[in-house]
Design an enzyme around this catalytic site. Structure first.
Site, PDB file in Angstrom:
ATOM      1  N   HIS A 220       0.807  -1.226   0.000  1.00  0.00           N
ATOM      2  CA  HIS A 220       0.000   0.000   0.000  1.00  0.00           C
ATOM      3  C   HIS A 220       0.837   1.272   0.000  1.00  0.00           C
ATOM      4  O   HIS A 220       0.272   2.360   0.154  1.00  0.00           O
ATOM      5  CB  HIS A 220      -0.890   0.059   1.253  1.00  0.00           C
ATOM      6  CG  HIS A 220      -1.962  -0.967   1.294  1.00  0.00           C
ATOM      7  ND1 HIS A 220      -3.206  -0.765   0.751  1.00  0.00           N
ATOM      8  CD2 HIS A 220      -1.981  -2.203   1.835  1.00  0.00           C
ATOM      9  CE1 HIS A 220      -3.941  -1.847   0.965  1.00  0.00           C
ATOM     10  NE2 HIS A 220      -3.236  -2.723   1.616  1.00  0.00           N
TER      11      HIS A 220
ATOM     12  N   LYS B 277      -7.881  14.306   4.270  1.00  0.00           N
ATOM     13  CA  LYS B 277      -7.040  13.104   4.279  1.00  0.00           C
ATOM     14  C   LYS B 277      -6.030  13.232   5.409  1.00  0.00           C
ATOM     15  O   LYS B 277      -5.903  14.317   5.995  1.00  0.00           O
ATOM     16  CB  LYS B 277      -6.325  12.932   2.946  1.00  0.00           C
ATOM     17  CG  LYS B 277      -5.547  14.182   2.509  1.00  0.00           C
ATOM     18  CD  LYS B 277      -5.052  14.108   1.062  1.00  0.00           C
ATOM     19  CE  LYS B 277      -6.171  14.227   0.071  1.00  0.00           C
ATOM     20  NZ  LYS B 277      -6.222  13.114  -0.848  1.00  0.00           N
ATOM     21  N   ARG B 278      -5.280  12.180   5.680  1.00  0.00           N
ATOM     22  CA  ARG B 278      -4.222  12.285   6.697  1.00  0.00           C
ATOM     23  C   ARG B 278      -3.270  13.399   6.299  1.00  0.00           C
ATOM     24  O   ARG B 278      -3.061  13.668   5.116  1.00  0.00           O
ATOM     25  CB  ARG B 278      -3.468  10.951   6.786  1.00  0.00           C
ATOM     26  CG  ARG B 278      -4.211   9.854   7.500  1.00  0.00           C
ATOM     27  CD  ARG B 278      -4.602  10.275   8.902  1.00  0.00           C
ATOM     28  NE  ARG B 278      -3.467  10.574   9.765  1.00  0.00           N
ATOM     29  CZ  ARG B 278      -2.930   9.647  10.587  1.00  0.00           C
ATOM     30  NH1 ARG B 278      -3.407   8.404  10.596  1.00  0.00           N
ATOM     31  NH2 ARG B 278      -1.930   9.979  11.374  1.00  0.00           N
TER      32      ARG B 278
ATOM     33  N   LYS C 277       1.267  14.508   0.582  1.00  0.00           N
ATOM     34  CA  LYS C 277      -0.103  14.811   0.124  1.00  0.00           C
ATOM     35  C   LYS C 277      -0.237  16.303  -0.183  1.00  0.00           C
ATOM     36  O   LYS C 277      -1.208  16.752  -0.755  1.00  0.00           O
ATOM     37  CB  LYS C 277      -1.103  14.349   1.179  1.00  0.00           C
ATOM     38  CG  LYS C 277      -1.132  12.794   1.342  1.00  0.00           C
ATOM     39  CD  LYS C 277      -1.958  12.371   2.531  1.00  0.00           C
ATOM     40  CE  LYS C 277      -1.916  10.866   2.739  1.00  0.00           C
ATOM     41  NZ  LYS C 277      -2.849  10.103   1.865  1.00  0.00           N
TER      42      LYS C 277
ATOM     43  N   THR D 228      -8.319   6.847  -1.907  1.00  0.00           N
ATOM     44  CA  THR D 228      -9.681   6.303  -2.013  1.00  0.00           C
ATOM     45  C   THR D 228     -10.692   7.433  -1.804  1.00  0.00           C
ATOM     46  O   THR D 228     -11.795   7.395  -2.318  1.00  0.00           O
ATOM     47  CB  THR D 228      -9.930   5.210  -0.948  1.00  0.00           C
ATOM     48  OG1 THR D 228      -9.390   5.640   0.294  1.00  0.00           O
ATOM     49  CG2 THR D 228      -9.287   3.903  -1.354  1.00  0.00           C
TER      50      THR D 228
ATOM     51  N   LYS E 278     -14.543   8.591  -3.640  1.00  0.00           N
ATOM     52  CA  LYS E 278     -15.776   8.936  -2.919  1.00  0.00           C
ATOM     53  C   LYS E 278     -16.341  10.246  -3.445  1.00  0.00           C
ATOM     54  O   LYS E 278     -17.530  10.405  -3.671  1.00  0.00           O
ATOM     55  CB  LYS E 278     -15.505   9.017  -1.412  1.00  0.00           C
ATOM     56  CG  LYS E 278     -15.129   7.679  -0.798  1.00  0.00           C
ATOM     57  CD  LYS E 278     -14.390   7.797   0.530  1.00  0.00           C
ATOM     58  CE  LYS E 278     -13.810   6.439   0.920  1.00  0.00           C
ATOM     59  NZ  LYS E 278     -12.858   6.516   2.035  1.00  0.00           N
TER      60      LYS E 278
HETATM   61  C1  26W Z   1      -0.248   9.268   5.755  1.00  0.00           C
HETATM   62  C2  26W Z   1       1.047   8.574   5.510  1.00  0.00           C
HETATM   63  C3  26W Z   1       0.882   7.097   5.487  1.00  0.00           C
HETATM   64  C4  26W Z   1       1.324   6.376   4.374  1.00  0.00           C
HETATM   65  C5  26W Z   1       1.239   4.975   4.377  1.00  0.00           C
HETATM   66  C6  26W Z   1       0.303   6.429   6.578  1.00  0.00           C
HETATM   67  C7  26W Z   1       0.187   5.048   6.566  1.00  0.00           C
HETATM   68  C8  26W Z   1       0.683   4.335   5.490  1.00  0.00           C
HETATM   69  C9  26W Z   1       0.542   2.851   5.543  1.00  0.00           C
HETATM   70  C10 26W Z   1       1.883   2.230   5.833  1.00  0.00           C
HETATM   71  C11 26W Z   1       0.000   2.311   4.248  1.00  0.00           C
HETATM   72  C12 26W Z   1      -1.281   3.002   3.818  1.00  0.00           C
HETATM   73  O1  26W Z   1      -2.204   3.227   4.574  1.00  0.00           O
HETATM   74  N1  26W Z   1      -1.267   3.363   2.534  1.00  0.00           N
HETATM   75  C13 26W Z   1      -2.456   3.916   1.894  1.00  0.00           C
HETATM   76  O2  26W Z   1      -3.272   2.794   1.472  1.00  0.00           O
HETATM   77  C14 26W Z   1      -4.461   3.218   0.805  1.00  0.00           C
HETATM   78  C15 26W Z   1      -5.296   1.995   0.494  1.00  0.00           C
HETATM   79  O3  26W Z   1      -4.641   1.180  -0.429  1.00  0.00           O
HETATM   80  C16 26W Z   1      -4.107   3.992  -0.473  1.00  0.00           C
HETATM   81  O4  26W Z   1      -5.316   4.462  -1.091  1.00  0.00           O
HETATM   82  C17 26W Z   1      -3.209   5.195  -0.134  1.00  0.00           C
HETATM   83  O5  26W Z   1      -2.773   5.807  -1.331  1.00  0.00           O
HETATM   84  C18 26W Z   1      -1.984   4.719   0.681  1.00  0.00           C
HETATM   85  O6  26W Z   1      -1.220   5.831   1.160  1.00  0.00           O
END
Ligand code: 26W
Length: 743
Positions: free
Chosen positions: A294, A476-477, A482, A584, A588
């Site tokens: 991911h 978003k986070r 981002k 995602t 939406k």
């Molecule tokens: C906010 C920074 C961040 C990036 C990655 C926090 C947490 C992560 C995790 C290790 C992985 C993750 O959550 N990735 C996200 O997964 C979503 C579902 O597949 C994607 O839509 C996002 O682009 C991706 O960042």
């Protein structure tokens, strides 16, 4: 239609009960009509350390087919189920991959695929956020204060998980996932000593300390061992100890690398408790586990210090070491070079690479959007792709249209019923037949959803949204890649141009933000503070505040997202190309009739492919250009040549804003102009893309002047959103990866 349930609701006596009692009793009453089915045959299992479920009440009544009726019956008794909105979100996730897991479970049940979920039942979910003087303040999310009527504790199925230094009891709580099938999300709760209970106290502990890292390893193994132990035991009871047919009945999906220890646990259990040879156990694992990547962020790819893991899980560490030696023998037989072996190694010196273990053992490895899956092959695992090309797949993410349209936007759903008959609800492809030139009713629906959003924001954040404005949203986070900071600069650009009379006929615009920063992420917290200071400046300026407003909502969560996606005109998806695996939220917004103003990154690329470039606002460097720029890019050259860019960047240090002496803003300015020991200046290319971003926003504003034409662009996005249903994603996983069939 569940007539017995409706009859029970009619008989329910709400008199004199407080809302929490009503919520619990009505939920428990519905639960009586939900029975998870235990179907024989092959099933898939989703192993995820996060599930961002949101609220279950409305979702489950919708899935039970009684939501509208129940609302009427209960309102006659004076029970407004909209008051149940105050129930805490089940926020057992950070964002992206946790919410995706929730959508996938919803779609599998909705489409009658046999998919169960395994996870951890955290005592406290993702922290609650408030702003104190513009800065993020966190508080514990005690999500169980309203009780949890939608889960059932399975006392008689608890099991013990062993660490070298402690035993932990894993107690299953089953949450039914309601659809055409009723599947199960099983969350394990840690009981036992004080230290044992700590394992499931908090989601994602800050793992920048050894203490944090150890707790993280314990969480991941706790989930892995409880899930594997249960599946193995159930299998042996039914098919015996040889495990010869285990991979015939199970497909285990690793949601990122957080449950990769389940591979080692599977092999440990089979070799130690069932006398299966290591080679045989490894071979069964290779036909059972699959891995979804991911993120390509190197800091997010989990590596564990071997000694650290050995301290509490010596047998697991040993299994990884043995996998490494088996793999090296295999790679030598393939004549891999020393460098190639190092690149694919599970154990690299003292470091255990969970991603390499997942790639080596996983039968299938998939990315989550077309461009991301290319980057996974090209940049993340190029050597493994060279030797095992058939492993690598793509399954572009999706979102459940039940929560993200039918529930959160019943007015648009009703309009679609009218135009397309309700058949679209079972067959999303029918959206393509929408007559997007007929926009009057859609415009009315969007206006109504904006009104509801404005009421919600007034109630939750005390801010009155500018009337009749274009609503932009970047929710978003908070993360540097981002590029919320780039939006901050774009807003300042527009603000200064308005003040200097450079923007004529500017249509009033509201920029909505919602974002939580990881508690240890200093720079992200600085960006939150900066955006709140910009909001204070812009909203306070009489000369412009009828034209431009900035609103940063607090505690953005799944429930807030449901209001925002329905009431927004323009979805801001502006990550540096090549960094957002998929996104995602972008899907939406698209489904709810918003245009995307964004970069060609993640799933934005496929959104544009489906909805058309002419119906969206694309800008910025491509993935290829960013990769080319990496070595020669000089942000200070742009600053020296572009006074507009320099002017907004300088507000970080020229006294325009104050960060209360915290040093946030100077540090942000340095990150752009000087860099840091771990990155070059402006390492997400904000200055490169900012001018094009401002141009795109101005173009949106111009186009909005023709309401019908703009509404048509928005409707075109809804019309082409079917591909982004998680029903399609799940059908692809079922077909290409899990080899499971509908009931
Ligand atoms: C906010 C920074 C961040 C990036 C990655 C926090 C947490 C992560 C995790 C290790 C992985 C993750 O959550 N990735 C996200 O997964 C979503 C579902 O597949 C994607 O839509 C996002 O682009 C991706 O960042």
């Amino acid at each position: 239609m569940n007539t017995k349930l409706l009859q029970d609701l009619k008989d329910y006596d709400a008199a004199g009960k407080d809302i929490k009692t009503q919520y619990t009793e009505i939920s428990e009453l519905c639960m009586k009509y939900i029975t998870p089915e235990r179907r024989e045959g092959r099933r898939a299992y989703y192993l995820s350390i996060e599930y961002l479920m949101g609220r279950m009440f409305h979702n489950n009544l919708l899935e039970l087919g009684v939501l509208e009726e129940a609302e009427k019956i209960l309102s006659e008794k004076g029970v407004k189920i909209s008051d149940f909105e105050e129930v805490e979100d089940a926020a057992l996730g950070n964002g992206g991959l946790g919410r995706l897991a929730a959508c996938f479970l919803d779609s599998a049940a909705g489409c009658a695929y046999p998919l169960d979920g395994y996870g951890i039942r955290y005592k406290y979910g993702l922290f609650k956020q408030k702003f104190e003087n513009g800065e993020q303040a966190e508080s514990a999310d005690d999500w169980l204060t309203w009780g949890d009527p939608w889960s059932v504790r399975r006392e008689n199925e608890k099991r013990v998980v062993h660490f070298a230094d402690m035993d932990v009891t894993a107690v299953p709580y089953d949450m039914p996932i309601v659809g055409k099938s009723v599947n199960t999300l099983r969350l394990f709760y840690a009981e036992g000593s004080e230290q044992a209970q700590k394992i499931c106290e908090y989601l994602y502990p800050a793992d920048d300390t050894e203490e944090g890292k150890l707790l993280r390893i314990r969480q991941e193994y706790f989930l892995s061992a409880a899930a594997i132990g249960e599946l193995a035991e159930r299998y042996v009871r039914k098919y015996g100890r040889s495990f010869n047919r285990f991979s015939e009945y199970h497909s285990l999906q690793l949601n990122d690398t957080h449950a990769v220890m389940s591979v080692a646990e599977f092999i440990r259990l089979l070799t130690k408790d069932y006398g299966v040879s290591f080679a045989r156990a490894l071979d069964i694992a290779k036909h059972t586990f699959n891995y979804t990547n991911h993120t390509i962020l190197p800091e997010a790819l989990e590596c564990w210090d071997y000694a650290l893991m050995e301290k509490i899980l010596p047998e697991i560490a040993a299994v990884f070491k043995k996998i490494q030696s088996y793999a090296v023998r295999e790679w030598k037989r393939k004549n891999c070079t020393k460098e190639e072996i190092a690149a694919m190694s599970v154990l690299q010196g003292r470091r255990l690479s969970m991603a390499n273990a997942a790639v080596y053992v996983g039968e299938k490895v998939n990315g989550v959007a077309a461009i991301h899956s290319e980057l996974v092959k090209r940049n993340l695992f190029p050597v493994a792709y060279k030797y095992y090309p058939d492993k690598f797949q793509n399954v572009t993410n999706g979102i459940t249209q039940r929560r993200w349209l039918m529930l959160c936007n019943r007015e648009l759903s009703a309009l679609l019923d009218k135009k397309l008959t309700p058949a679209w609800r079972e067959d999303m492809a029918r959206l393509e037949t929408l007559d997007t030139t007929d926009t009057a009713e859609f415009i009315a629906v969007k206006a109504e959803k904006k009104k509801q959003l404005a009421e919600y924001i007034l109630r939750h954040d005390g801010v009155k949204l500018l009337d009749g404005a274009i609503v932009y949203a970047q929710v978003k986070r908070l993360h540097e890649y981002k590029r919320q900071l780039m939006t901050a600069f774009a807003i300042l650009r527009i603000y200064y141009d308005l003040k200097e009379g450079k923007l004529k006929d500017f249509h009033p615009s509201v920029f909505l933000f919602g974002a939580k920063a990881a508690s240890g992420y200093f720079r992200a917290k600085g960006i939150i503070k900066y955006l709140n200071e910009i909001a204070r400046l812009v909203n306070g300026d009489e000369q412009t505040n009828k034209l431009l407003q900035v609103v940063f909502v607090q505690n953005y969560n799944v429930s807030y997202a449901e209001k925002i996606v329905a009431g927004t005109d323009v979805s801001l998806q502006v990550s540096t190309a090549g960094f957002e695996a998929s996104g995602t939220g972008n899907m939406k917004f698209m489904l709810n009739g918003a245009v995307t103003c964004g970069t060609m990154d993640g799933a934005n690329i496929e959104i544009i492919e489906h909805a058309g470039k002419e119906n969206n606002y694309i800008f910025g460097a491509s993935v290829e250009e960013i990769e080319r720029l990496k070595d020669t890019y000089d942000p200070n050259e742009i600053l020296s040549q572009n006074a507009d860019v320099k002017r907004v960047c300088d507000t970080l240090t020229d006294g325009t804003f104050s960060d209360g002496g915290k040093g946030y803003f100077k540090e942000l300015h340095d990150s752009l102009t000087v860099g840091a020991h771990w990155h070059k200046p402006d390492h997400y290319f904000i200055f490169r893309d900012l001018p094009e971003y401002v141009d795109a926003l101005i173009k949106v504003n111009r186009d909005y002047g023709d309401k019908a034409a703009f509404a048509q662009k928005q409707l075109e996005n809804t019309a082409h959103a079917a591909f982004f249903s998680s029903d399609r994603s799940i059908a692809e996983y079922a077909e290409k990866i899990w080899n499971i069939v509908k009931k």
